[in-house]
Design an enzyme around this catalytic site. Sequence first.
Site, PDB file in Angstrom:
ATOM      1  N   GLU A 102    -117.452  33.799 -25.334  1.00  0.00           N
ATOM      2  CA  GLU A 102    -117.762  33.352 -23.965  1.00  0.00           C
ATOM      3  C   GLU A 102    -118.759  34.277 -23.268  1.00  0.00           C
ATOM      4  O   GLU A 102    -119.264  33.947 -22.200  1.00  0.00           O
ATOM      5  CB  GLU A 102    -116.479  33.292 -23.123  1.00  0.00           C
ATOM      6  CG  GLU A 102    -115.537  32.152 -23.490  1.00  0.00           C
ATOM      7  CD  GLU A 102    -114.538  32.521 -24.571  1.00  0.00           C
ATOM      8  OE1 GLU A 102    -114.834  33.453 -25.356  1.00  0.00           O
ATOM      9  OE2 GLU A 102    -113.474  31.884 -24.645  1.00  0.00           O
ATOM     10  N   THR A 132    -114.705  28.704 -29.699  1.00  0.00           N
ATOM     11  CA  THR A 132    -113.836  29.867 -29.885  1.00  0.00           C
ATOM     12  C   THR A 132    -112.737  29.461 -30.861  1.00  0.00           C
ATOM     13  O   THR A 132    -112.420  28.283 -30.982  1.00  0.00           O
ATOM     14  CB  THR A 132    -113.186  30.311 -28.557  1.00  0.00           C
ATOM     15  OG1 THR A 132    -112.403  29.232 -28.084  1.00  0.00           O
ATOM     16  CG2 THR A 132    -114.212  30.688 -27.535  1.00  0.00           C
ATOM     17  N   TRP A 148     -95.552  48.123 -20.805  1.00  0.00           N
ATOM     18  CA  TRP A 148     -96.398  47.542 -21.838  1.00  0.00           C
ATOM     19  C   TRP A 148     -96.721  48.573 -22.922  1.00  0.00           C
ATOM     20  O   TRP A 148     -97.069  49.712 -22.629  1.00  0.00           O
ATOM     21  CB  TRP A 148     -97.707  47.034 -21.229  1.00  0.00           C
ATOM     22  CG  TRP A 148     -97.544  45.811 -20.389  1.00  0.00           C
ATOM     23  CD1 TRP A 148     -96.372  45.172 -20.073  1.00  0.00           C
ATOM     24  CD2 TRP A 148     -98.575  45.064 -19.753  1.00  0.00           C
ATOM     25  NE1 TRP A 148     -96.613  44.081 -19.287  1.00  0.00           N
ATOM     26  CE2 TRP A 148     -97.957  43.986 -19.076  1.00  0.00           C
ATOM     27  CE3 TRP A 148     -99.968  45.176 -19.697  1.00  0.00           C
ATOM     28  CZ2 TRP A 148     -98.688  43.043 -18.343  1.00  0.00           C
ATOM     29  CZ3 TRP A 148    -100.696  44.248 -18.974  1.00  0.00           C
ATOM     30  CH2 TRP A 148    -100.052  43.188 -18.296  1.00  0.00           C
ATOM     31  N   LYS A 153     -94.024  43.865 -24.605  1.00  0.00           N
ATOM     32  CA  LYS A 153     -93.388  44.167 -23.317  1.00  0.00           C
ATOM     33  C   LYS A 153     -92.006  44.737 -23.598  1.00  0.00           C
ATOM     34  O   LYS A 153     -91.081  44.011 -23.956  1.00  0.00           O
ATOM     35  CB  LYS A 153     -93.327  42.919 -22.451  1.00  0.00           C
ATOM     36  CG  LYS A 153     -94.744  42.466 -22.113  1.00  0.00           C
ATOM     37  CD  LYS A 153     -94.797  41.310 -21.151  1.00  0.00           C
ATOM     38  CE  LYS A 153     -96.243  41.025 -20.805  1.00  0.00           C
ATOM     39  NZ  LYS A 153     -96.724  39.715 -21.210  1.00  0.00           N
TER      40      LYS A 153
HETATM   41  P1  ADP Z   1    -111.864  34.555 -30.453  1.00  0.00           P
HETATM   42  O1  ADP Z   1    -111.597  34.853 -29.009  1.00  0.00           O
HETATM   43  O2  ADP Z   1    -112.161  33.144 -30.731  1.00  0.00           O
HETATM   44  O3  ADP Z   1    -110.926  35.253 -31.395  1.00  0.00           O
HETATM   45  P2  ADP Z   1    -114.145  36.196 -30.176  1.00  0.00           P
HETATM   46  O4  ADP Z   1    -115.004  36.688 -31.257  1.00  0.00           O
HETATM   47  O5  ADP Z   1    -114.776  35.608 -29.002  1.00  0.00           O
HETATM   48  O6  ADP Z   1    -113.237  35.175 -30.871  1.00  0.00           O
HETATM   49  O7  ADP Z   1    -113.101  37.314 -29.816  1.00  0.00           O
HETATM   50  C1  ADP Z   1    -113.146  38.034 -28.638  1.00  0.00           C
HETATM   51  C2  ADP Z   1    -112.011  38.998 -28.579  1.00  0.00           C
HETATM   52  O8  ADP Z   1    -112.032  39.915 -29.670  1.00  0.00           O
HETATM   53  C3  ADP Z   1    -112.043  39.883 -27.368  1.00  0.00           C
HETATM   54  O9  ADP Z   1    -111.532  39.227 -26.248  1.00  0.00           O
HETATM   55  C4  ADP Z   1    -111.197  41.057 -27.806  1.00  0.00           C
HETATM   56  O10 ADP Z   1    -109.827  40.800 -27.665  1.00  0.00           O
HETATM   57  C5  ADP Z   1    -111.509  41.166 -29.271  1.00  0.00           C
HETATM   58  N1  ADP Z   1    -112.509  42.215 -29.481  1.00  0.00           N
HETATM   59  C6  ADP Z   1    -113.828  42.081 -29.664  1.00  0.00           C
HETATM   60  N2  ADP Z   1    -114.432  43.267 -29.835  1.00  0.00           N
HETATM   61  C7  ADP Z   1    -113.463  44.209 -29.746  1.00  0.00           C
HETATM   62  C8  ADP Z   1    -113.443  45.646 -29.809  1.00  0.00           C
HETATM   63  N3  ADP Z   1    -114.534  46.357 -30.025  1.00  0.00           N
HETATM   64  N4  ADP Z   1    -112.251  46.255 -29.631  1.00  0.00           N
HETATM   65  C9  ADP Z   1    -111.117  45.559 -29.421  1.00  0.00           C
HETATM   66  N5  ADP Z   1    -111.082  44.223 -29.345  1.00  0.00           N
HETATM   67  C10 ADP Z   1    -112.230  43.546 -29.503  1.00  0.00           C
END
Ligand code: ADP
Length: 551
Positions: free
Chosen positions: A330, A185, A449, A444
């Site tokens: 994950e 990640t 929020w 916040k």
């Molecule tokens: P990293 O966590 O390393 O940035 P990831 O590709 O695993 O890479 O990112 C996952 C995160 O991306 C999610 O937890 C979320 O916050 C965001 N995310 C993914 N898809 C969407 C979506 N369709 N809308 C909003 N947020 C998203």
Amino acid sequence: MLGLMQNWPLTVDRILEHANNAFPHREVVTRAVEDGQLRTTTYAAVYRRAKQVTNALRERSVTVGDRIATLAWNTDRHLEAWYGTMCMGAVLHTVNPRLFPEQIAWIINHAEDKILFFDTTFTQIVEKIAPLLKTVQLYVALTDREHLPQSSVPIVAYEDFIAGQSEEAQWGGFDENTACGLCYTSGTTGDPKGVLYSHRSNVIHAMAANQTDVFGCGAKDVVLPIVPMFHANAWAIAFVAPMCGSKLVMPGAKLDGPSVYELLEGQKVTFTAAVPTVWQGLLGFLRENNSKPTTLKRVAIGGSAIPETVLRAFEEDYGVEVIHAWGMTEMSPIGTTGKLLPDHYEQDHESQIKAKMKQGRTPFTVEMKIVDDDGKRIAHDGKAFGRLLVRGPSVARAYFKNAGAKNERGECLETCGYFDTGDVATIDPLGIMQITDRAKDVIKSGGEWISSIDIENFAMGAEGVANAAVIGVAHPKWDERPLLIIQPKPGASPTKESVLKFLDGKIAKWWTPDDVAFVELIPLGATGKINKLALREQFKDYKLPTTKAAE
Ligand code: ADP
């Protein structure tokens, strides 16, 4: 009493075996990294050459559990190296070339990769990191001898690496829980963490990803994964396409609007997938050139929230169905899709657009719930928001080498056995989830929020806005207040007044940003998402106009 069915371990070699048996002649088209030309191969040829990769790896003493890295675009050769590694029980570690070289070196050392396959576009990165790498024994450039770059690092051409190897090799034969792939990640907080997929988790995830209400691909589809294989398994497409016999179109290094459009039309693509920024490039090109996609039916968009303008352009201007997808590394990565339910089809178009803007519902194999800060489940009423937790057979239980462990078993799970996504969300009575923010990005304000994502989505629709980001800035009275940061479109000059006027009535009054700042470029992270960490750093001393009034 146990069932009496055959034991057929769910290992990914079965996927390419199936493609070779059922769709041997289905094409895999690649835009070559070397010269941008298209070349065509087939699943049968990919199968044979993947076996050669296995034999070449075995000759170098690679064995079950060893990690093999790739620093590569989506191409046929990457696909061969991918299956050649996984199918023999070694672990394919996809490395994101958009990270800083020092981060790449850290990740490869942490994974203890033995061999590094890379595209020639990344030769400079390889030269920079080679002196730092402790375990890599061989560098293989994914090209032929003719295109082999001059380099200070000893490099073998991929075509030479596999040349003369037998096309017969033993695959599978190990436990389905054997490690299969490794993906770190991006580590916006702390060091990157390795997600170690198993064969079983990948096979189950690929089947889940291809349910009708997710990608729903079949043998007649032509699939263009623009989302890279180094970004959470190309959202499973490198497994899904050979599983169901779709023609696969690999875009190589060219992901700009004109190049993507040429592939869409030239290869008669029916399904494609990428993060929103890629689609903004394509849509801009379509508008400027008065063009439209003629064969495209569905487009999956995820990785960050989808801007409403992008959704409307595809659906309203071009008649292309948008599949809004949410997930994370994950989760292999798919968590939800915004496919409509029967209830939505009875609603008008505007309500349907609103529903599709949400991140959506889970396919079979994913379970989710939202909880408060004490871990207590909160109402799925579409209003209350809380931490989003997930579980399922393709969700991480622990990180590689127990990084980020939360219990003595080395797991990264909550006490209830769920994984905390780090996202904050609502879930409505129909089971539709909507992300309101990443936990660390929520603003916040006075104990309440504010969702940065919501404001960004609307701001993207304002005249002259190319990209928008909202961050919380310290405020003496409210703790934090939102600052809206805008990257104008080339030649456009939106103003604070014009943008705030556009937001008026779309968001709650108290959500209205206290100020609007304009920047030339909003920084993006390695996976194409807005880099809020960098923005927070850039604006850490920013004084909001409302601060003075409160002081
Ligand atoms: P990293 O966590 O390393 O940035 P990831 O590709 O695993 O890479 O990112 C996952 C995160 O991306 C999610 O937890 C979320 O916050 C965001 N995310 C993914 N898809 C969407 C979506 N369709 N809308 C909003 N947020 C998203």
